[in-house]
Design an enzyme around this catalytic site. Structure first.
Site, PDB file in Angstrom:
ATOM      1  N   GLU A 500       5.920  18.836 -23.393  1.00 35.22           N
ATOM      2  CA  GLU A 500       5.262  18.710 -22.089  1.00 35.22           C
ATOM      3  C   GLU A 500       4.349  17.492 -22.119  1.00 35.22           C
ATOM      4  O   GLU A 500       3.574  17.315 -23.071  1.00 35.22           O
ATOM      5  CB  GLU A 500       4.445  19.957 -21.773  1.00 35.22           C
ATOM      6  CG  GLU A 500       3.616  19.838 -20.485  1.00 35.22           C
ATOM      7  CD  GLU A 500       2.756  21.055 -20.200  1.00 35.22           C
ATOM      8  OE1 GLU A 500       1.696  20.896 -19.559  1.00 35.22           O
ATOM      9  OE2 GLU A 500       3.145  22.163 -20.634  1.00 35.22           O
ATOM     10  N   GLU A 505      -3.731  16.005 -14.938  1.00 33.33           N
ATOM     11  CA  GLU A 505      -4.153  17.317 -14.475  1.00 33.33           C
ATOM     12  C   GLU A 505      -5.607  17.191 -14.025  1.00 33.33           C
ATOM     13  O   GLU A 505      -6.373  16.414 -14.608  1.00 33.33           O
ATOM     14  CB  GLU A 505      -4.074  18.375 -15.572  1.00 33.33           C
ATOM     15  CG  GLU A 505      -2.690  18.831 -15.934  1.00 33.33           C
ATOM     16  CD  GLU A 505      -2.735  20.026 -16.871  1.00 33.33           C
ATOM     17  OE1 GLU A 505      -2.540  21.150 -16.384  1.00 33.33           O
ATOM     18  OE2 GLU A 505      -2.987  19.810 -18.064  1.00 33.33           O
TER      19      GLU A 505
END
Length: 636
Positions: A500, A505
């Site tokens: 990932e 974010e």
């Protein structure tokens, strides 16, 4: 559907008529030395090729304000576009009183073209008279029988006195603006500018001519392109067969648009022009224009610059577009108003999207000539209305991960006004997956209602990425409960052994908002990840710019066989060495970041990391301007 692996793709750049027989270097704000080691003092200029030699003409600038220490127009020559010899001043200011080029005048934007009909080299430039600031706004013309000069001034004046533009209507020609005073920038004022109020004002004396360029078309006709009407309107004026005078045929384009620094080129029958706004010496966002006929209708397109500092044209201002073997190079100046002679140069290749639209890929400041460049291989600009392209984007559905509060559904992702808008909404409706018998830990089925909806779009099965560069320009929501993300996942193994990459974010940590740049991979235990994470306090950005959240920003990933580098607006946030990203037993010791990954864009609410939603922040919008993928291109 065929997947995209960036490192394996190439774009075709054929169909360009070669002018130069060598490839220009990439120059990106470094000192660009001549053969004596001095920074090249030739600004706002252009390059002309003649008999295998390249002549770079530009403003010779001294220190400080315009006109101070300016000796005239400098010339440098080269046979390879890399090694430049200073040939001195080819058009000199004079001590002759009242001459248009008397010492203390301002000479800007010199452009030289060769006229086959006369055998003369013709220089056009923006000329301001001594002691008048920028009030004169004249176009100067000088000629020489030798490209190294000396050039002799033949004229300096306003343009096309007593002549109306071809595209001014009879009604606008007949309007009387005498005595009319309007407040600038009001709708009434814009309408008056559009109708030609300032063109009429300057009708008898001739049109102002400030920032300018000249262009010779492939049929041999030449054109003078310049900022007129107090820099509010561009004019394109035809030159006669000598290239030294105007024919009287000209058009106005983009009245009230406030364009300067025009640079023009032609490719495959289409005319393209790049300009800047008018912000003095400070850089601004470039503009791109196109036309099928140089004297026809022009349309404006979005900013052609992409990458670091794209919103300020990489810190520079356009001056010229140089055609060469295989393509075109964008030339610009990074102005230094305190030391104009030390203003720096930008030379960047112009690339083309699949629809033929040009773009300029920026680079990190200080990268030297000959370094690796980037070529765009795919992008989605979201220039459509309705759903994002179904050939590219699919959706997650329902409650998915991390105990998040939102129900994902396609209805919350739509394209409008050139943006992909992911909207989180506060709702109250039954959860179709609810089960009264569900275990309390089965949070997807134990919730009776859906309190929030949002969307997650992904390129799974359509556009995978392995190495290369990813740029995403977006404006993120920062209200309570928001958890927007730009991330990638592999498909070969279960999470986290699939790998990932979190390019971005945003969420709160111990109540404080942070922006994260992460990567995760597998360990010896199922569903337990090893992380390389950088958590940057949101205040790091807002301390510099209190209005940070109101603006779009560029998140970037550079991924090669050695590292994953994550950037925000050109600032390096995290480096993840691939030597450290080897899976544990659950992933059989493989490295997930040597296999393709697909992209996800989502706006989560609450859950493990999003925090408590603020009701005042809904509906909440996550706006994505574009997604662009690049492959590396080695440049010699």
């Amino acid at each position: 559907m065929k997947k995209l692996v960036i490192a394996a793709m190439m774009l075709d750049a054929t169909g360009v008529t070669a002018m130069c027989a060598v490839t220009p270097p990439i120059v990106n704000g470094e000192v660009f030395p001549d053969t004596e080691g001095n920074h090249i003092n030739a600004h706002g200029g252009a390059i002309m090729e003649h008999d295998g030699t390249y002549y770079w003409y530009g403003e010779h600038r001294g220190e400080g304000r315009p006109g101070k220490g300016q000796r005239g127009v400098a010339c440098y020559t080269s046979t390879d576009l890399r090694n430049w010899t200073n040939r001195g001043i080819v058009l000199s200011v004079t001590d002759e009183a009242d001459s248009p080029i008397e010492e203390g005048c301002i000479i800007e934007r010199p452009k030289v073209i060769y006229c086959p009909a006369t055998g003369r080299f013709v220089m056009w430039f923006h000329n301001e008279l001594k002691g008048q600031g920028y009030a004169a706004a004249q176009a100067g013309v000088a000629t020489s029988d030798n490209p190294l000069g000396p050039f002799k001034l033949s004229a300096s004046s306003r343009v096309n006195p007593g002549i109306y533009p071809l595209n001014m209507s009879e009604a606008d020609r007949a309007r009387n603006w005498d005595g009319v005073e309007l407040e600038w920038w009001t709708p009434e004022w814009y309408e008056a500018i559009n109708q030609g109020m300032l063109n009429k004002r300057d009708h008898e004396s001739g049109q102002m001519s400030r920032d300018m360029t000249v262009f010779v078309d492939d049929d041999g006709k030449a054109y003078h392109i310049y900022s007129a009407e107090e820099n509010l309107t561009l004019n394109i004026a035809e030159l006669d067969w000598t290239y030294e005078r105007h024919t009287g045929r000209y058009i106005r384009i983009f009245p009230g648009g406030h364009n300067e620094a025009p640079a023009i080129f032609k490719k495959d029958g289409t005319y393209w022009m790049i300009t800047s706004g008018c912000t003095g010496w400070a850089p601004n966002t470039a503009r791109l224009m196109r036309a099928d006929s140089i004297m026809g209708t022009w349309t404006q397109l979005p900013n052609p610059c992409v990458g670091p500092d794209a919103d300020i044209t990489f810190g520079g201002q356009s001056t010229y577009i140089m055609p060469h073997e295989g393509g075109f190079t964008f030339m610009a100046d990074i102005w230094n108003p305190k030391d104009l002679g030390n203003s720096r140069h930008i030379w960047l290749p112009i690339e083309f999207r699949s629809d033929g639209t040009p773009y300029i890929m920026g680079r990190e400041r200080g990268e030297a000539s000959g370094d690796e460049a980037w070529r765009m291989v795919w992008s989605d600009e979201f220039d459509r209305d309705g759903k994002p392209d179904p050939k590219i984007w699919s959706y997650e559905n329902g409650f998915v991960r991390n105990h998040e509060l939102q129900w994902y559904q396609p209805e919350n992702a739509n394209c409008r006004d050139g943006l992909l808008v992911i909207e989180a909404r506060s709702e109250n409706r039954p959860n179709p997956t609810y089960s009264a018998n569900a275990d309390a830990n089965d949070w997807r089925k134990s919730r009776k209602t859906i309190d929030y909806t949002s969307a997650c779009v992904k390129t799974q099965g359509t556009k995978d990425m392995l190495y290369g560069r990813l740029d995403v320009r977006a404006r993120i929501p920062v209200g309570g409960g928001s958890w927007p993300a730009i991330w990638l996942l592999g498909e070969k193994q279960p999470w986290p052994s699939c790998g990932e990459i979190d390019v971005m974010e945003y969420y709160r940590i111990n109540g404080e908002p942070h922006i994260l740049a992460n990567a995760a991979w597998g360990t010896d235990k199922p569903y337990q990840a090893k992380w390389n994470s950088q958590r940057i306090p949101y205040s790091h950005f807002t301390d510099t710019d209190p209005f940070w959240a109101e603006k779009f920003h560029i998140w970037r990933m550079d991924w090669d066989e050695e590292n994953i580098k994550l950037y925000l607006d050109g600032e390096l946030l995290n480096i993840i060495p691939l030597s450290s990203t080897v899976n544990g037993k659950q992933g059989n010791g493989t490295n997930p970041f040597t296999s393709p990954q697909y992209l996800l864009l989502n706006l989560a609410i609450g859950g493990d990391n999003g925090g408590t939603p603020d009701p005042e922040c809904f509906p909440m919008k996550y706006e994505i301007d574009y997604v662009r993928l690049y492959e590396p291109v080695a440049r010699k």
